[in-house]
Design a protein around this motif. Sequence first.
Motif, short mmCIF file in Angstrom:
data_model
loop_
_atom_site.label_atom_id
_atom_site.label_comp_id
_atom_site.label_asym_id
_atom_site.label_seq_id
_atom_site.Cartn_x
_atom_site.Cartn_y
_atom_site.Cartn_z
N ALA A 63 52.18 76.79 28.23
CA ALA A 63 53.25 76.08 27.53
C ALA A 63 52.68 75.40 26.30
O ALA A 63 51.51 75.03 26.26
N VAL A 64 53.53 75.26 25.31
CA VAL A 64 53.24 74.43 24.15
C VAL A 64 54.28 73.32 24.13
O VAL A 64 55.41 73.52 24.55
N VAL A 65 53.87 72.16 23.69
CA VAL A 65 54.75 70.99 23.70
C VAL A 65 55.18 70.68 22.28
O VAL A 65 54.34 70.45 21.41
N LEU A 76 53.44 69.29 17.31
CA LEU A 76 53.14 70.40 18.21
C LEU A 76 51.83 70.09 18.91
O LEU A 76 50.79 69.98 18.25
N ASN A 77 51.88 69.93 20.22
CA ASN A 77 50.72 69.53 21.02
C ASN A 77 50.08 68.27 20.44
O ASN A 77 48.87 68.21 20.23
N ASP A 78 50.90 67.28 20.14
CA ASP A 78 50.51 65.97 19.63
C ASP A 78 49.91 66.00 18.23
O ASP A 78 49.30 65.04 17.80
N GLN A 79 50.08 67.09 17.50
CA GLN A 79 49.62 67.20 16.12
C GLN A 79 50.84 67.23 15.20
O GLN A 79 51.74 68.04 15.39
N ALA A 93 51.65 81.47 18.80
CA ALA A 93 51.75 81.28 20.25
C ALA A 93 52.55 82.40 20.90
O ALA A 93 52.20 82.88 21.98
N ALA A 94 53.60 82.86 20.22
CA ALA A 94 54.41 83.96 20.75
C ALA A 94 53.65 85.27 20.72
O ALA A 94 53.82 86.11 21.62
N ARG A 95 52.80 85.46 19.72
CA ARG A 95 52.00 86.70 19.65
C ARG A 95 50.95 86.73 20.75
O ARG A 95 50.68 87.78 21.33
N ARG A 96 50.33 85.57 21.03
CA ARG A 96 49.31 85.52 22.08
C ARG A 96 49.91 85.83 23.44
O ARG A 96 49.34 86.59 24.21
N ASN A 97 51.06 85.22 23.74
CA ASN A 97 51.72 85.46 25.02
C ASN A 97 53.22 85.26 24.82
O ASN A 97 53.67 84.15 24.63
N GLN A 123 62.97 80.16 18.62
CA GLN A 123 63.53 81.48 18.92
C GLN A 123 63.20 82.49 17.83
O GLN A 123 62.92 83.65 18.11
N LYS A 124 63.20 82.06 16.58
CA LYS A 124 62.82 82.96 15.48
C LYS A 124 61.35 83.35 15.59
O LYS A 124 60.97 84.45 15.19
N ALA A 125 60.54 82.46 16.11
CA ALA A 125 59.11 82.75 16.26
C ALA A 125 58.86 83.70 17.42
O ALA A 125 57.78 84.28 17.52
N GLY A 126 59.83 83.86 18.31
CA GLY A 126 59.66 84.78 19.44
C GLY A 126 59.50 84.08 20.78
O GLY A 126 59.20 84.73 21.78
N LEU A 127 59.71 82.79 20.82
CA LEU A 127 59.63 82.04 22.08
C LEU A 127 61.04 81.86 22.63
O LEU A 127 61.84 81.13 22.06
N SER A 128 61.34 82.54 23.72
CA SER A 128 62.69 82.47 24.27
C SER A 128 62.78 81.55 25.48
O SER A 128 63.87 81.21 25.92
#
Length: 139
Positions: A63-65, A76-79, A93-97, A123-128
């Motif tokens: 997961a990414v936060v 993103l992840n506190d950054q 992140a979507a390309r990795r998994n 969603q545009k990045a590929g994370l559904s």
Amino acid sequence: MAFGRLPSRPAEAPMSEINVTPLVDVMLVLLVIFILTAPLMTSAIRLDLPQSEGGESGAAPQAVVLVVDAQGRWFLNDQPMAENALREQLTQAARRNPLTELELRADASVPYGRVVEAMGLAQKAGLSRIGFVAEVVSP
């Protein structure tokens, strides 16, 4: 043996070994306290999360936060992230998994449009798989 007298025994020698059982008990209690409080200190960004009557969520494998604070800034992840950098990081992140889950933490005072905008970027990045994080209301 006379009436009313107890037989006399020689006094026992003082114990010279250290009893480690209480020390081990205290150390185990401290370990449990540390284990329970460590996950609460993972996010450094102060948020006023909305409350719901749902149960505790299970741990996601990957997961990414994504945090949207009260001022509408993205983290993103506190950054801290600008929109273009956020879009690129989510795409990577979507390309990795492709099954990576996005945990979306939004302050209760954030306008709904800003939350929808964050969902659209993901969603545009590929994370559904998007999960909303909220505090559980205690009865």
